[in-house]
Scaffold this motif. Structure first.
Motif, PDB file in Angstrom:
ATOM      1  N   VAL A 228     -24.460 104.888   6.163  1.00 11.95           N
ATOM      2  CA  VAL A 228     -23.677 105.203   4.957  1.00 11.95           C
ATOM      3  C   VAL A 228     -22.680 106.317   5.245  1.00 11.95           C
ATOM      4  O   VAL A 228     -21.499 106.226   4.884  1.00 11.95           O
ATOM      5  N   LYS A 229     -23.143 107.372   5.912  1.00 13.28           N
ATOM      6  CA  LYS A 229     -22.278 108.529   6.182  1.00 13.28           C
ATOM      7  C   LYS A 229     -21.110 108.149   7.090  1.00 13.28           C
ATOM      8  O   LYS A 229     -19.996 108.661   6.933  1.00 13.28           O
ATOM      9  N   LYS A 230     -21.340 107.246   8.048  1.00 19.88           N
ATOM     10  CA  LYS A 230     -20.248 106.789   8.922  1.00 19.88           C
ATOM     11  C   LYS A 230     -19.157 106.106   8.107  1.00 19.88           C
ATOM     12  O   LYS A 230     -17.960 106.321   8.330  1.00 19.88           O
ATOM     13  N   ARG A 231     -19.597 105.248   7.147  1.00 11.70           N
ATOM     14  CA  ARG A 231     -18.626 104.545   6.301  1.00 11.70           C
ATOM     15  C   ARG A 231     -17.889 105.545   5.391  1.00 11.70           C
ATOM     16  O   ARG A 231     -16.677 105.431   5.193  1.00 11.70           O
ATOM     17  N   GLU A 232     -18.622 106.518   4.851  1.00 11.84           N
ATOM     18  CA  GLU A 232     -18.008 107.519   3.972  1.00 11.84           C
ATOM     19  C   GLU A 232     -16.991 108.369   4.729  1.00 11.84           C
ATOM     20  O   GLU A 232     -15.906 108.666   4.207  1.00 11.84           O
ATOM     21  N   GLU A 233     -17.334 108.755   5.952  1.00  6.99           N
ATOM     22  CA  GLU A 233     -16.444 109.618   6.741  1.00  6.99           C
ATOM     23  C   GLU A 233     -15.100 108.948   7.007  1.00  6.99           C
ATOM     24  O   GLU A 233     -14.056 109.609   7.029  1.00  6.99           O
ATOM     25  N   LYS A 234     -15.121 107.630   7.220  1.00  5.02           N
ATOM     26  CA  LYS A 234     -13.871 106.902   7.454  1.00  5.02           C
ATOM     27  C   LYS A 234     -12.955 106.961   6.239  1.00  5.02           C
ATOM     28  O   LYS A 234     -11.733 107.064   6.371  1.00  5.02           O
TER      29      LYS A 234
ATOM     30  N   PHE B 184     -13.193 109.336   3.688  1.00  8.77           N
ATOM     31  CA  PHE B 184     -12.858 110.735   3.387  1.00  8.77           C
ATOM     32  C   PHE B 184     -11.840 111.305   4.363  1.00  8.77           C
ATOM     33  O   PHE B 184     -11.052 112.183   4.013  1.00  8.77           O
ATOM     34  N   SER B 185     -11.838 110.795   5.608  1.00  8.88           N
ATOM     35  CA  SER B 185     -10.881 111.285   6.611  1.00  8.88           C
ATOM     36  C   SER B 185      -9.539 110.556   6.532  1.00  8.88           C
ATOM     37  O   SER B 185      -8.595 110.933   7.223  1.00  8.88           O
ATOM     38  N   GLY B 186      -9.470 109.487   5.717  1.00  2.00           N
ATOM     39  CA  GLY B 186      -8.233 108.729   5.580  1.00  2.00           C
ATOM     40  C   GLY B 186      -8.109 107.601   6.571  1.00  2.00           C
ATOM     41  O   GLY B 186      -7.115 106.866   6.585  1.00  2.00           O
ATOM     42  N   GLU B 187      -9.119 107.417   7.429  1.00  2.00           N
ATOM     43  CA  GLU B 187      -9.094 106.333   8.409  1.00  2.00           C
ATOM     44  C   GLU B 187      -9.166 104.971   7.729  1.00  2.00           C
ATOM     45  O   GLU B 187      -8.636 103.983   8.228  1.00  2.00           O
ATOM     46  N   ALA B 188      -9.839 104.903   6.581  1.00  2.00           N
ATOM     47  CA  ALA B 188      -9.922 103.674   5.782  1.00  2.00           C
ATOM     48  C   ALA B 188      -9.583 104.024   4.337  1.00  2.00           C
ATOM     49  O   ALA B 188      -9.831 105.140   3.872  1.00  2.00           O
ATOM     50  N   ASN B 189      -8.977 103.060   3.625  1.00  2.00           N
ATOM     51  CA  ASN B 189      -8.574 103.341   2.242  1.00  2.00           C
ATOM     52  C   ASN B 189      -9.594 102.878   1.208  1.00  2.00           C
ATOM     53  O   ASN B 189      -9.381 103.019   0.009  1.00  2.00           O
ATOM     54  N   SER B 190     -10.700 102.271   1.665  1.00  2.00           N
ATOM     55  CA  SER B 190     -11.760 101.872   0.734  1.00  2.00           C
ATOM     56  C   SER B 190     -13.078 101.780   1.485  1.00  2.00           C
ATOM     57  O   SER B 190     -13.100 101.808   2.725  1.00  2.00           O
ATOM     58  N   PHE B 191     -14.157 101.651   0.746  1.00  2.00           N
ATOM     59  CA  PHE B 191     -15.476 101.519   1.360  1.00  2.00           C
ATOM     60  C   PHE B 191     -15.709 100.116   1.915  1.00  2.00           C
ATOM     61  O   PHE B 191     -16.688  99.883   2.624  1.00  2.00           O
ATOM     62  N   GLY B 192     -14.831  99.168   1.571  1.00  2.00           N
ATOM     63  CA  GLY B 192     -14.960  97.807   2.074  1.00  2.00           C
ATOM     64  C   GLY B 192     -15.467  96.851   1.014  1.00  2.00           C
ATOM     65  O   GLY B 192     -15.882  97.255  -0.083  1.00  2.00           O
ATOM     66  N   THR B 193     -15.433  95.570   1.348  1.00  2.00           N
ATOM     67  CA  THR B 193     -15.835  94.529   0.392  1.00  2.00           C
ATOM     68  C   THR B 193     -17.147  93.857   0.782  1.00  2.00           C
ATOM     69  O   THR B 193     -17.577  92.919   0.129  1.00  2.00           O
ATOM     70  N   ASP B 194     -17.776  94.316   1.880  1.00  2.00           N
ATOM     71  CA  ASP B 194     -19.075  93.754   2.239  1.00  2.00           C
ATOM     72  C   ASP B 194     -20.158  94.353   1.335  1.00  2.00           C
ATOM     73  O   ASP B 194     -19.861  95.145   0.429  1.00  2.00           O
ATOM     74  N   PHE B 195     -21.408  93.995   1.575  1.00  2.00           N
ATOM     75  CA  PHE B 195     -22.484  94.444   0.686  1.00  2.00           C
ATOM     76  C   PHE B 195     -22.615  95.968   0.687  1.00  2.00           C
ATOM     77  O   PHE B 195     -22.790  96.589  -0.363  1.00  2.00           O
ATOM     78  N   LEU B 196     -22.502  96.580   1.865  1.00  2.00           N
ATOM     79  CA  LEU B 196     -22.584  98.039   1.934  1.00  2.00           C
ATOM     80  C   LEU B 196     -21.439  98.681   1.177  1.00  2.00           C
ATOM     81  O   LEU B 196     -21.624  99.692   0.482  1.00  2.00           O
ATOM     82  N   GLY B 197     -20.244  98.086   1.275  1.00  2.00           N
ATOM     83  CA  GLY B 197     -19.091  98.611   0.544  1.00  2.00           C
ATOM     84  C   GLY B 197     -19.301  98.571  -0.962  1.00  2.00           C
ATOM     85  O   GLY B 197     -18.975  99.516  -1.680  1.00  2.00           O
ATOM     86  N   LEU B 198     -19.874  97.458  -1.443  1.00  2.00           N
ATOM     87  CA  LEU B 198     -20.165  97.328  -2.876  1.00  2.00           C
ATOM     88  C   LEU B 198     -21.176  98.383  -3.320  1.00  2.00           C
ATOM     89  O   LEU B 198     -21.041  98.975  -4.399  1.00  2.00           O
ATOM     90  N   LEU B 199     -22.190  98.596  -2.497  1.00  2.00           N
ATOM     91  CA  LEU B 199     -23.200  99.604  -2.831  1.00  2.00           C
ATOM     92  C   LEU B 199     -22.589 101.003  -2.855  1.00  2.00           C
ATOM     93  O   LEU B 199     -22.906 101.809  -3.742  1.00  2.00           O
ATOM     94  N   LEU B 200     -21.694 101.284  -1.909  1.00  2.00           N
ATOM     95  CA  LEU B 200     -21.080 102.609  -1.856  1.00  2.00           C
ATOM     96  C   LEU B 200     -20.143 102.843  -3.039  1.00  2.00           C
ATOM     97  O   LEU B 200     -20.043 103.962  -3.551  1.00  2.00           O
ATOM     98  N   ASN B 201     -19.458 101.795  -3.457  1.00  2.00           N
ATOM     99  CA  ASN B 201     -18.620 101.931  -4.664  1.00  2.00           C
ATOM    100  C   ASN B 201     -19.473 102.294  -5.869  1.00  2.00           C
ATOM    101  O   ASN B 201     -19.086 103.120  -6.699  1.00  2.00           O
ATOM    102  N   ALA B 202     -20.646 101.663  -5.962  1.00  2.00           N
ATOM    103  CA  ALA B 202     -21.563 101.974  -7.074  1.00  2.00           C
ATOM    104  C   ALA B 202     -22.178 103.357  -6.888  1.00  2.00           C
ATOM    105  O   ALA B 202     -22.422 104.077  -7.862  1.00  2.00           O
TER     106      ALA B 202
END
Length: 384
Positions: A282-288, A290-308
């Motif tokens: 989770v923290k790896k996905r969040e760091e991307k 928060f650092s601007g490397e990615a503009n969203s948490f993603g659309t996979d299952f983990l991304g949906l969970l992180l949005n929630a």
């Protein structure tokens, strides 16, 4: 002074005796009177079953029957696998009828095998058969199962279940599955390349499919590497092993409330390891993000969970434990079901080569020599 000391000794001794009598009465009520009362009530309704045995119920008999069934290979390969995988259920259905009562320790277990009754329980439209709460599962010795699934989609109910189901539905939407197809194909191709070195030799396909399904789930649902997923799968499988051992064990009254078993201590360590592994992912996905490397948490299952998990509305927000529990449920349930289904399908195709030829012919007719596409997979009627 001597008289006072003697009186105090008598008072303490009497209090201790009274306490022990109360404890004994409670034990007898819980482990003798209540089970016998339930057994008699069920017998009067025509529900029979093996006799309740003090404290351990039918655990010892069940364990012995399972060991005997698994100690020898099946006489013939067929769909008739109940006598092997659930020997105690098979024997008792034949002895007591399609519905019978058995005992897991002092817990009454009503086994239902009549399809119309099973359907009624699963339908549960008026919530007559609620899922057990975590406290109830702990009282019935299922607390290690809680460490596997937590309070995720499988065990939750009500509003919480509806919210979790909505996330799962979105992850399995047709368009989401379509986007997963290339990753699935790539994983299968990797497996088939590995198989080439075993040409002419036997392959343990069940273990191979374990690797395949764990890689597919890691890549498609969590966007993680196989090694990250493998660590979580390994920890979950070790927990499952503990559950399998615990099924045939019985808690000792009073002592078990204060004394933690080796299995319980090991289960706590494994659960903590799973929690930490999921949060690392989770923290790896969040760091991307928060650092601007990615503009969203993603659309996979983990991304949906992180949005929630980061939802500004507190009412819709997932807690850290809920996030971990949902990941555990997806890893465990998805891995076990897909792995078992693939292995069983391959076994059946090996037993019935005529259907193997039909399936192969259909694949070539629909897909030709190309990689399968999402639209084409839906046309494979025999394979389906």
């Amino acid at each position: 002074m001597i008289s006072m000391a003697a009186n105090l000794t008598v008072l303490l001794t009497g209090s201790l005796c009274l306490y022990l009598v109360i404890v004994l009465i409670k034990i007898l009520h819980k482990y003798w009177w209540t089970p016998l009362r339930i057994q008699r009530a069920m017998n009067l309704q025509g529900i029979k079953g093996p006799r309740y045995r003090f404290i351990h119920g039918n655990n010892k008999e069940n364990s012995k029957m399972r060991k005997e069934a698994l100690s020898k290979p099946m006489a013939t390969l067929s769909h008739d696998i109940l006598p092997r995988v659930n020997a105690h259920v098979y024997a008792r259905v034949n002895l007591y009828g399609k519905n019978y009562l058995s005992w897991g320790g002092n817990i009454a277990l009503l086994h239902i095998t009549q399809p119309e009754l099973v359907k009624e329980v699963l339908k549960n439209s008026v919530r007559i058969f609620p899922k057990r709460t975590s406290k109830e599962r702990e009282r019935s010795h299922d607390n290690i199962i809680d460490k596997i699934l937590g309070n995720g989609l499988v065990t939750s109910e009500g509003e919480k279940w509806a919210k979790q189901r909505k996330l799962a539905n979105f992850a399995f939407h047709g368009e989401s599955l379509k986007n997963m197809t290339p990753a699935m194909i790539a994983s299968v191709e990797t497996m088939l390349k590995r198989w080439k070195q075993f040409e002419g030799k036997e392959i343990e396909v069940f273990q191979e499919f374990k690797l395949l399904t764990s890689e597919v789930i890691s890549r498609t649902a969590f966007g993680s590497s196989y090694l990250e997923g493998k660590k979580i799968f390994d920890l979950l499988m070790r927990l499952c092993f503990l559950v399998d051992r615990k099924v045939s064990q019985t808690k000792i009254p009073v002592i078990s409330e204060f004394w933690k078993t080796a299995e319980g201590i090991e289960a706590d360590k494994l659960a903590k390891g799973i929690h930490n592994s999921v949060m690392e992912m989770v923290k790896k996905r969040e760091e991307k993000v928060f650092s601007g490397e990615a503009n969203s948490f993603g659309t996979d299952f983990l991304g949906l969970l992180l949005n929630a998990f980061h939802d500004p509305d507190k009412n819709n927000r997932l807690s850290e434990q809920d996030l971990v529990d949902e990941c555990k449920t997806f890893y465990f349930a998805g891995h076990e079901t897909a792995n078992s289904a693939l292995a069983w399908i391959v076994l059946l195709l090996a037993i019935h080569p005529d259907w193997q030829e039909k399936a192969r012919k259909e694949v070539f007719e629909v897909c030709g020599n190309q990689k399968p596409q999402y639209e084409g997979i839906g046309k494979l009627r025999i394979v389906e």
